[in-house]
Design a protein around this motif. Structure first.
Motif, mmCIF file in Angstrom:
data_model
loop_
_atom_site.group_PDB
_atom_site.id
_atom_site.type_symbol
_atom_site.label_atom_id
_atom_site.label_comp_id
_atom_site.label_asym_id
_atom_site.label_seq_id
_atom_site.Cartn_x
_atom_site.Cartn_y
_atom_site.Cartn_z
ATOM 1 N N ALA A 123 28.140 27.575 34.199
ATOM 2 C CA ALA A 123 28.258 28.963 33.642
ATOM 3 C C ALA A 123 29.524 29.546 34.180
ATOM 4 O O ALA A 123 30.347 30.334 33.379
ATOM 5 C CB ALA A 123 27.052 29.687 33.908
ATOM 6 N N ALA A 124 29.711 29.229 35.483
ATOM 7 C CA ALA A 124 30.914 29.981 36.222
ATOM 8 C C ALA A 124 32.204 29.368 35.745
ATOM 9 O O ALA A 124 33.304 29.976 35.534
ATOM 10 C CB ALA A 124 30.953 29.748 37.894
ATOM 11 N N ASP A 125 32.184 28.073 35.431
ATOM 12 C CA ASP A 125 33.341 27.291 35.137
ATOM 13 C C ASP A 125 33.664 27.864 33.518
ATOM 14 O O ASP A 125 35.005 27.921 33.190
ATOM 15 C CB ASP A 125 33.185 25.913 35.124
ATOM 16 N N VAL A 126 32.515 28.064 32.805
ATOM 17 C CA VAL A 126 32.725 28.669 31.415
ATOM 18 C C VAL A 126 33.517 29.852 31.427
ATOM 19 O O VAL A 126 34.378 30.275 30.863
ATOM 20 C CB VAL A 126 31.476 28.645 30.752
ATOM 21 N N MET A 127 33.097 30.815 32.251
ATOM 22 C CA MET A 127 33.852 32.032 32.471
ATOM 23 C C MET A 127 35.279 31.975 32.777
ATOM 24 O O MET A 127 36.110 32.581 32.254
ATOM 25 C CB MET A 127 33.044 32.999 33.729
ATOM 26 N N LEU A 128 35.614 31.036 33.586
ATOM 27 C CA LEU A 128 37.094 30.757 34.054
ATOM 28 C C LEU A 128 37.855 30.313 32.838
ATOM 29 O O LEU A 128 38.710 30.979 32.604
ATOM 30 C CB LEU A 128 37.032 29.678 35.137
ATOM 31 N N LYS A 129 37.059 29.277 32.096
ATOM 32 C CA LYS A 129 37.875 28.881 31.003
ATOM 33 C C LYS A 129 38.287 29.714 29.811
ATOM 34 O O LYS A 129 38.947 29.725 29.118
ATOM 35 C CB LYS A 129 37.321 27.527 30.494
ATOM 36 N N GLU A 130 37.197 30.570 29.705
ATOM 37 C CA GLU A 130 37.096 31.696 28.483
ATOM 38 C C GLU A 130 37.840 32.844 29.206
ATOM 39 O O GLU A 130 38.022 33.774 28.254
ATOM 40 C CB GLU A 130 35.798 31.821 28.175
ATOM 41 N N ARG A 131 38.383 32.820 30.357
ATOM 42 C CA ARG A 131 38.972 34.069 30.600
ATOM 43 C C ARG A 131 38.320 35.412 30.699
ATOM 44 O O ARG A 131 38.394 36.438 30.348
ATOM 45 C CB ARG A 131 40.476 34.495 30.050
ATOM 46 N N ARG A 132 36.858 34.972 31.231
ATOM 47 C CA ARG A 132 36.101 36.209 31.263
ATOM 48 C C ARG A 132 35.758 36.602 32.615
ATOM 49 O O ARG A 132 36.186 35.746 33.463
ATOM 50 C CB ARG A 132 34.751 35.849 30.385
ATOM 51 N N ARG A 133 35.263 37.654 32.925
ATOM 52 C CA ARG A 133 35.078 38.329 34.325
ATOM 53 C C ARG A 133 34.211 37.427 35.034
ATOM 54 O O ARG A 133 32.916 37.361 34.815
ATOM 55 C CB ARG A 133 34.733 39.662 34.278
ATOM 56 N N LEU A 134 34.868 36.859 36.354
ATOM 57 C CA LEU A 134 33.887 36.051 37.218
ATOM 58 C C LEU A 134 34.165 36.701 38.546
ATOM 59 O O LEU A 134 35.220 36.664 39.022
ATOM 60 C CB LEU A 134 34.237 34.877 37.151
ATOM 61 N N VAL A 135 33.017 37.195 39.223
ATOM 62 C CA VAL A 135 33.071 37.772 40.495
ATOM 63 C C VAL A 135 32.291 36.880 41.402
ATOM 64 O O VAL A 135 31.369 36.685 41.341
ATOM 65 C CB VAL A 135 32.423 39.320 40.426
ATOM 66 N N LEU A 136 33.080 36.496 42.424
ATOM 67 C CA LEU A 136 32.277 35.905 43.480
ATOM 68 C C LEU A 136 32.520 36.298 44.944
ATOM 69 O O LEU A 136 33.400 37.215 45.276
ATOM 70 C CB LEU A 136 33.228 34.318 43.646
ATOM 71 N N VAL A 137 31.209 36.459 45.205
ATOM 72 C CA VAL A 137 31.152 37.144 46.596
ATOM 73 C C VAL A 137 30.583 36.188 47.729
ATOM 74 O O VAL A 137 29.518 35.718 48.045
ATOM 75 C CB VAL A 137 29.802 37.994 46.725
ATOM 76 N N PRO A 138 31.895 35.503 48.341
ATOM 77 C CA PRO A 138 31.842 34.322 49.352
ATOM 78 C C PRO A 138 31.129 35.050 50.595
ATOM 79 O O PRO A 138 31.421 36.256 51.188
ATOM 80 C CB PRO A 138 33.025 33.763 49.376
#
Ligand SMILES: Cc1cc2nc3c(=O)[nH]c(=O)nc-3n(C[C@H](O)[C@H](O)[C@H](O)COP(=O)(O)O)c2cc1C
Length: 195
Positions: A112-127
């Protein structure tokens, strides 16, 4: 209705996830929750909560919540055509960061996160890790270069927090800001006028 995915991994800081879900459940949105095995286990270890029971409880609020199975790659979350508005992984382990930085998508959460990246949609990561190794930093830099928002679990102290809840809500407020959801989770800086 806005569609948001929230991911939970096995990094420490599962209370950030709990407080974020509490806030998001009050919104009129479609909320899909995906947890890794370690995410569920660390949640129970750190908070005593059972994920399924917690989500059932939160489902009584406004949001339409779906608890996904992390091995169900047939979920809508696995496809760019489902057009989710945003995804946040909170807290995000270095293992998941490493997988995302290298396009490894063996689970629904990473896919799901990879899809957000490829679709240039907002992905927020809280490491959440300390200290960061150079490998962690390189992976985070790579993800940032490819459009992810890196929002480290580093609450500010300028609001003079009086409790752990206030520290958590600072991060939750920052996360909601990134998701463009109005909130009053933390006190916004209004500047100091010279006396
Ligand atoms: C109690 C506990 C706390 C952990 N805290 C962290 C952490 O803060 N950051 C991190 O990257 N990994 C942490 N880990 C290790 C991850 O859970 C482990 O790397 C796991 O494989 C992550 O898998 P996931 O990303 O699929 O959830 C912790 C593990 C345990 C049991």
């Amino acid at each position: 209705m806005r569609k948001i995915i929230v991911g939970l991994t096995g990094a420490s800081g599962s209370l950030y996830f709990v407080h974020l879900i509490k806030q998001l459940s009050l919104q009129e949105i479609k909320l899909h929750v995906i947890a890794s095995k370690l995410g569920e286990e660390v949640l129970t270890y750190e908070t005593g909560l059972i994920l399924q029971e917690f989500i059932k409880d939160m489902s009584k609020n406004k949001a339409e919540i779906t608890l996904e199975k992390n091995d169900n790659l047939f979920s809508a979350c696995a496809s760019g055509s489902s057009r989710f508005d945003a995804m946040v992984i909170i807290p995000c382990s270095m293992s998941t960061i490493g997988k995302l930085a290298h396009g490894i998508t063996e689970s629904l959460l990473t896919r799901a996160a990879d899809v957000m990246l490829k679709e240039r949609r907002r992905l927020v990561l809280v490491p959440r890790e300390t200290p960061f190794s150079t490998i962690h930093l390189q992976n985070l830099t790579n993800l940032s270069k490819h459009g992810a928002i890196i929002l480290p679990a580093m609450p500010g102290f300028y609001t003079k927090p009086q409790s752990m809840e206030e520290l958590i809500d600072f991060m939750v407020g920052k996360t909601l800001d990134c998701l463009e959801i109005e909130n009053k989770c933390y006190e916004r800086w209004e500047g100091i006028n010279e006396k």
